[in-house]
Design an enzyme around this catalytic site. Structure first.
Site, PDB file in Angstrom:
ATOM      1  N   ARG A 143      25.713   7.765   9.454  1.00 14.02           N
ATOM      2  CA  ARG A 143      25.717   6.831   8.311  1.00 14.02           C
ATOM      3  C   ARG A 143      24.970   5.529   8.604  1.00 14.02           C
ATOM      4  NH1 ARG A 143      31.235   8.561   7.289  1.00 14.02           N
ATOM      5  NH2 ARG A 143      31.144  10.153   5.682  1.00 14.02           N
ATOM      6  N   LYS A 165      11.380   1.117   2.811  1.00 11.37           N
ATOM      7  CA  LYS A 165      11.355   2.401   2.080  1.00 11.37           C
ATOM      8  C   LYS A 165      11.176   3.502   3.108  1.00 11.37           C
ATOM      9  CE  LYS A 165       9.590   1.415  -2.554  1.00 11.37           C
ATOM     10  NZ  LYS A 165       8.449   1.593  -3.481  1.00 11.37           N
ATOM     11  N   GLU A 207      -4.992  -0.076   1.479  1.00 10.12           N
ATOM     12  CA  GLU A 207      -3.723  -0.774   1.180  1.00 10.12           C
ATOM     13  C   GLU A 207      -3.875  -2.280   1.409  1.00 10.12           C
ATOM     14  OE1 GLU A 207      -1.128   0.785  -0.176  1.00 10.12           O
ATOM     15  OE2 GLU A 207      -0.929   2.817   0.636  1.00 10.12           O
ATOM     16  N   LYS A 249       3.497  -8.599   1.329  1.00 14.30           N
ATOM     17  CA  LYS A 249       4.554  -7.602   1.137  1.00 14.30           C
ATOM     18  C   LYS A 249       5.924  -8.202   1.423  1.00 14.30           C
ATOM     19  CE  LYS A 249       6.081  -2.963   1.522  1.00 14.30           C
ATOM     20  NZ  LYS A 249       5.796  -1.568   1.760  1.00 14.30           N
ATOM     21  N   GLU A 259      13.240  -2.662  -5.711  1.00 15.78           N
ATOM     22  CA  GLU A 259      12.264  -2.343  -6.760  1.00 15.78           C
ATOM     23  C   GLU A 259      12.869  -2.388  -8.171  1.00 15.78           C
ATOM     24  OE1 GLU A 259       9.197   0.473  -5.483  1.00 15.78           O
ATOM     25  OE2 GLU A 259       9.181   1.247  -7.508  1.00 15.78           O
ATOM     26  N   ARG A 263       8.584  -5.489  -7.181  1.00 15.50           N
ATOM     27  CA  ARG A 263       8.125  -4.599  -6.106  1.00 15.50           C
ATOM     28  C   ARG A 263       7.275  -3.452  -6.637  1.00 15.50           C
ATOM     29  NH1 ARG A 263      11.197  -2.530  -0.609  1.00 15.50           N
ATOM     30  NH2 ARG A 263       9.455  -1.253   0.101  1.00 15.50           N
ATOM     31  N   ASN A 267       2.921  -0.569  -6.115  1.00 15.96           N
ATOM     32  CA  ASN A 267       2.521   0.818  -6.405  1.00 15.96           C
ATOM     33  C   ASN A 267       1.199   0.886  -7.168  1.00 15.96           C
ATOM     34  OD1 ASN A 267       4.914   1.788  -5.222  1.00 15.96           O
ATOM     35  ND2 ASN A 267       6.035   1.440  -7.127  1.00 15.96           N
ATOM     36  N   HIS A 270      -0.753   4.078  -7.312  1.00 17.73           N
ATOM     37  CA  HIS A 270       0.021   5.148  -6.677  1.00 17.73           C
ATOM     38  C   HIS A 270       0.402   6.287  -7.619  1.00 17.73           C
ATOM     39  CE1 HIS A 270       0.032   2.438  -3.319  1.00 17.73           C
ATOM     40  NE2 HIS A 270       0.816   3.206  -2.600  1.00 17.73           N
ATOM     41  N   HIS A 274      -0.470   9.768  -6.114  1.00 16.72           N
ATOM     42  CA  HIS A 274       0.504  10.826  -5.809  1.00 16.72           C
ATOM     43  C   HIS A 274       0.133  12.141  -6.499  1.00 16.72           C
ATOM     44  CE1 HIS A 274       3.881   7.777  -4.566  1.00 16.72           C
ATOM     45  NE2 HIS A 274       2.913   7.885  -3.677  1.00 16.72           N
ATOM     46  N   HIS A 288      -3.552   9.647   2.308  1.00 21.27           N
ATOM     47  CA  HIS A 288      -2.798   8.831   1.343  1.00 21.27           C
ATOM     48  C   HIS A 288      -3.594   7.585   0.919  1.00 21.27           C
ATOM     49  CE1 HIS A 288       0.524   6.879  -0.682  1.00 21.27           C
ATOM     50  NE2 HIS A 288       0.327   5.799   0.071  1.00 21.27           N
TER      51      HIS A 288
HETATM   52  P1  NAD Z   1       0.011   9.211   9.476  1.00 23.67           P
HETATM   53  O1  NAD Z   1       1.306   8.655   9.890  1.00 23.67           O
HETATM   54  O2  NAD Z   1      -0.070  10.643   9.150  1.00 23.67           O
HETATM   55  O3  NAD Z   1      -1.064   8.865  10.591  1.00 23.67           O
HETATM   56  C1  NAD Z   1      -2.375   9.319  10.410  1.00 23.67           C
HETATM   57  C2  NAD Z   1      -2.883  10.124  11.601  1.00 23.67           C
HETATM   58  O4  NAD Z   1      -3.268   9.225  12.627  1.00 23.67           O
HETATM   59  C3  NAD Z   1      -1.856  11.071  12.214  1.00 23.67           C
HETATM   60  O5  NAD Z   1      -2.509  12.247  12.585  1.00 23.67           O
HETATM   61  C4  NAD Z   1      -1.412  10.318  13.480  1.00 23.67           C
HETATM   62  O6  NAD Z   1      -1.031  11.203  14.498  1.00 23.67           O
HETATM   63  C5  NAD Z   1      -2.645   9.576  13.856  1.00 23.67           C
HETATM   64  N1  NAD Z   1      -2.444   8.299  14.535  1.00 23.67           N
HETATM   65  C6  NAD Z   1      -1.511   7.371  14.241  1.00 23.67           C
HETATM   66  N2  NAD Z   1      -1.707   6.286  14.990  1.00 23.67           N
HETATM   67  C7  NAD Z   1      -2.763   6.546  15.792  1.00 23.67           C
HETATM   68  C8  NAD Z   1      -3.470   5.809  16.760  1.00 23.67           C
HETATM   69  N3  NAD Z   1      -3.153   4.531  17.047  1.00 23.67           N
HETATM   70  N4  NAD Z   1      -4.506   6.384  17.384  1.00 23.67           N
HETATM   71  C9  NAD Z   1      -4.891   7.656  17.074  1.00 23.67           C
HETATM   72  N5  NAD Z   1      -4.281   8.399  16.137  1.00 23.67           N
HETATM   73  C10 NAD Z   1      -3.228   7.841  15.513  1.00 23.67           C
HETATM   74  O7  NAD Z   1      -0.558   8.441   8.184  1.00 23.67           O
HETATM   75  P2  NAD Z   1      -0.462   6.947   7.659  1.00 23.67           P
HETATM   76  O8  NAD Z   1      -1.667   6.756   6.841  1.00 23.67           O
HETATM   77  O9  NAD Z   1      -0.155   5.991   8.724  1.00 23.67           O
HETATM   78  O10 NAD Z   1       0.827   7.001   6.715  1.00 23.67           O
HETATM   79  C11 NAD Z   1       0.810   7.745   5.523  1.00 23.67           C
HETATM   80  C12 NAD Z   1       2.238   7.900   5.069  1.00 23.67           C
HETATM   81  O11 NAD Z   1       2.807   6.618   4.818  1.00 23.67           O
HETATM   82  C13 NAD Z   1       2.371   8.677   3.774  1.00 23.67           C
HETATM   83  O12 NAD Z   1       3.363   9.649   3.934  1.00 23.67           O
HETATM   84  C14 NAD Z   1       2.802   7.643   2.758  1.00 23.67           C
HETATM   85  O13 NAD Z   1       3.606   8.179   1.745  1.00 23.67           O
HETATM   86  C15 NAD Z   1       3.562   6.687   3.623  1.00 23.67           C
HETATM   87  N6  NAD Z   1       3.685   5.338   3.071  1.00 23.67           N
HETATM   88  C16 NAD Z   1       4.926   4.792   3.027  1.00 23.67           C
HETATM   89  C17 NAD Z   1       5.098   3.509   2.541  1.00 23.67           C
HETATM   90  C18 NAD Z   1       6.450   2.876   2.580  1.00 23.67           C
HETATM   91  O14 NAD Z   1       6.629   1.800   1.991  1.00 23.67           O
HETATM   92  N7  NAD Z   1       7.420   3.462   3.259  1.00 23.67           N
HETATM   93  C19 NAD Z   1       3.993   2.771   2.091  1.00 23.67           C
HETATM   94  C20 NAD Z   1       2.734   3.366   2.154  1.00 23.67           C
HETATM   95  C21 NAD Z   1       2.591   4.654   2.651  1.00 23.67           C
HETATM   96  N1  GLY Z   2       4.441   0.912  -0.720  1.00 28.16           N
HETATM   97  C1  GLY Z   2       5.221   0.469  -1.836  1.00 28.16           C
HETATM   98  C2  GLY Z   2       6.468  -0.268  -1.455  1.00 28.16           C
HETATM   99  O1  GLY Z   2       6.779  -0.465  -0.307  1.00 28.16           O
HETATM  100  O2  GLY Z   2       7.190  -0.653  -2.321  1.00 28.16           O
END
Ligand code: NAD
Ligand code: GLY
Length: 393
Positions: A143, A165, A207, A249, A259, A263, A267, A270, A274, A288
Site C-alpha cells: 500500500r 503520475k 516535451e 511543471k 489534474e 494540469r 497534455n 497528447h 496517444h 512517445h
Molecule cells: P523509455 O523509458 O522507453 O526510454 C527510451 C529508451 O532509451 C529505452 O530503450 C531506454 O532503455 C533507453 N535509455 C534510457 N536512458 C538511457 C541512457 N541514458 N542512455 C542510453 N539509453 C537510454 O522512454 P522515455 O521517452 O524516457 O519515456 C516514455 C514514457 O514516458 C512513455 O511511456 C510515456 O507515456 C511516459 N511519460 C510519462 C509521463 C508522466 O507524467 N508520468 C510524462 C511523459 C511521458
Molecule cells: N505529462 C502530463 C502530466 O504530468 O500531467
C-alpha cells in the site's frame, strides 16, 4: 498564461545558469508531499549522500532496464555503497512494452521476494517507462513505498519523473491504469544524456518545447535561439532547458496535483499523440515524444481551424519542431497512411474523455494554451485527414 516557477530561474535569454553553481535545485511544493529536483552533471556520483538523509531505513532497491544497467548502474551502486546504503538491483527489459500488467506483476513479486518493508525505498533509474512502472509498483506494494526518480532520458528529466503520475498501458490504451504517487527526490544527472541515442534525445526535446508552446512564449523564443545547443550537448544550455521545464511543471503540479484543471494543459498534443501511439501498437515506429511533437502541431492546426490562433503561430510551432528534426506529420504504417477514423476511435477511448466528450488543449497563440471540451468532431477529423495525407513527416 505564463508558467510560474517555484524557484527563481535563469532569465530565458541567458543560456548560462552557472552563477548559481552547476547543480540546480527546483522545489515541487505539493501539499503533504513536497520534494526537490536536483539537476546537473554527475549527480549519480553523489546520489548516495543526497538520498541517504531521506531514507526511513538504509535500504533501497534499484530498478532499471537492460540498456541502462551496463551504462549507469555501477556508478549509482558505488555511490549508494559509499553512502552506507544496503542495496539490491532488478533489471527489466527496455521499451514501452515493459509498461504492462505482466511486467508489473513480475516486478511486485520480485520486490516481495526480496522482503521489502514499508520503509524500503525504490529507486527508478531510467526513462519514462521505468519511472512510470516503478512509481506504480511503489504506489501499490504494501500500500505504498517511498521512491526516488533518477531519470536518464531528456523526456523523463523534463516531464515524466516530476509530478507523480505513475502507471502502465493496457490493451485499451496508454496509461489507463495507474496512481498519483509522488517521489521523495528526483535526481536529473545531465551526464547520463551523453549515452542517449539522438532520436531519443530529440523525442524528449518535444516535451521541452511543449512548455514554451503551452505557457511561456519567452521560453519558446529562447529555444528558437538555443534549442540546437541543447540538442548538441551544450551543458549550460541543457541544464537551463531542463531547469526551466522542471520549474514550469513543478509550478503546475504544485497548484493542481490531481489534474482538476490547470494540469491538463501539460497534455498539449497528447490526445492526438496517444491515438498515433495506439495505432502504431506502441512500437518503435513512433516514440512517445515524437507522437507528442506531431500532436502539438495538430493542436495548433485545430486551433487555427477554429479561428483561435494566427497562422504565424502554427507555422512557428511546426517550423521549430521540424527544424530540430522531429516529425510533424504521422508516418505511414507499412507504406499506408494512417486511417483518420481509426485515430478518432482511439481518441474516444482516451482517459480524458468526460461525458462522452474528448478534451483538447487548444491555443490562442504560442504560450497561450487552454482546455476545451467543445471541439466539433468534424474539425478534429479534418485536421487528422490533412495530417495523414501530408507529405512532410
Ligand atoms: P523509455 O523509458 O522507453 O526510454 C527510451 C529508451 O532509451 C529505452 O530503450 C531506454 O532503455 C533507453 N535509455 C534510457 N536512458 C538511457 C541512457 N541514458 N542512455 C542510453 N539509453 C537510454 O522512454 P522515455 O521517452 O524516457 O519515456 C516514455 C514514457 O514516458 C512513455 O511511456 C510515456 O507515456 C511516459 N511519460 C510519462 C509521463 C508522466 O507524467 N508520468 C510524462 C511523459 C511521458
Ligand atoms: N505529462 C502530463 C502530466 O504530468 O500531467
Amino acid at each position: 498564461m505564463t508558467l510560474q516557477a517555484s524557484t527563481s530561474s535563469p532569465a530565458p535569454d541567458a543560456p548560462d545558469p552557472v552563477a548559481r553553481g552547476p547543480i540546480e535545485t527546483v522545489s515541487v511544493d505539493i501539499k503533504g508531499a513536497p520534494y526537490e529536483i536536483h539537476v546537473g552533471p554527475d549527480l549519480l556520483a553523489s546520489a548516495g549522500e543526497r538520498i541517504a538523509p531521506l531514507l526511513k531505513t538504509p535500504r533501497v532497491i534499484v530498478v532499471t532496464d537492460e540498456t541502462i544497467a551496463p551504462l549507469h548502474l555501477a556508478k549509482l551502486q558505488a555511490s549508494l555503497a559509499a553512502g552506507g546504503i544496503e542495496q539490491d538491483a532488478i533489471v527489466l527489459p527496455p521499451g514501452e512494452q515493459t509498461k504492462s500488467f505482466g511486467q508489473l506483476t513480475d516486478l511486485v513479486n520480485a520486490l516481495l521476494d526480496r522482503k521489502v518493508e514499508r520503509s524500503t525505498t525504490l529507486i527508478a533509474l531510467g526513462g519514462g517507462v521505468i519511472g512510470d512502472l516503478v512509481g506504480f509498483a511503489a504506489a501499490i506494494t504494501l500500500r505504498g513505498l517511498p521512491f526516488v526518480q533518477i531519470p536518464t532520458t531528456l523526456l523523463a528529466q523534463v516531464d515524466s519523473s516530476v509530478g507523480g503520475k505513475t502507471g502502465i498501458n493496457t490493451a485499451h490504451g496508454k496509461n489507463l491504469v495507474g496512481a498519483f504517487h509522488q517521489p521523495v527526490l528526483v535526481l536529473a544527472d545531465t551526464k547520463t544524456l551523453d549515452t542517449l541515442p539522438d532520436r531519443e534525445l530529440k523525442a524528449g526535446y518535444a516535451e521541452v518545447v511543449k512548455y514554451g508552446l503551452l505557457g511561456d512564449r519567452a521560453f519558446f523564443d529562447w529555444l528558437e535561439e538555443f534549442g540546437e545547443a541543447v540538442l548538441a550537448g551544450d551543458e549550460k544550455a541543457r541544464t537551463t532547458a531542463i531547469v526551466k521545464s522542471c520549474e514550469a511543471k513543478a509550478g503546475v503540479v504544485s497548484r493542481d496535483e490531481k489534474e482538476a484543471g490547470e494540469r491538463a494543459l501539460l497534455n498539449l498534443g497528447h490526445t492526438f499523440a496517444h491515438a498515433y501511439e495506439a495505432e502504431c501498437a506502441y512500437s518503435g515506429l513512433l516514440l512517445h515524444g515524437e507522437a507528442v511533437a506531431i500532436g502539438m502541431v495538430n493542436a495548433f492546426d485545430l486551433s487555427r481551424a477554429l479561428d483561435l490562433c494566427a497562422e504565424a503561430d502554427v507555422a512557428a510551432a511546426r517550423g521549430h519542431l521540424h527544424r530540430v528534426g522531429l516529425p510533424v506529420t504521422p508516418p505511414p504504417i507499412n507504406g499506408k497512411a494512417m486511417d483518420p477514423e481509426r485515430l478518432m476511435h482511439h481518441m474516444a477511448g482516451d482517459k480524458k474523455v468526460s461525458g462522452g466528450k474528448i478534451g483538447f488543449i487548444l491555443a490562442r497563440g504560442i504560450g497561450e494554451a487552454f482546455q476545451s471540451r467543445d471541439v466539433p468532431p468534424e474539425a478534429v477529423r479534418d485536421v487528422l485527414t490533412k495530417a495523414v495525407a501530408a507529405k512532410v513527416i
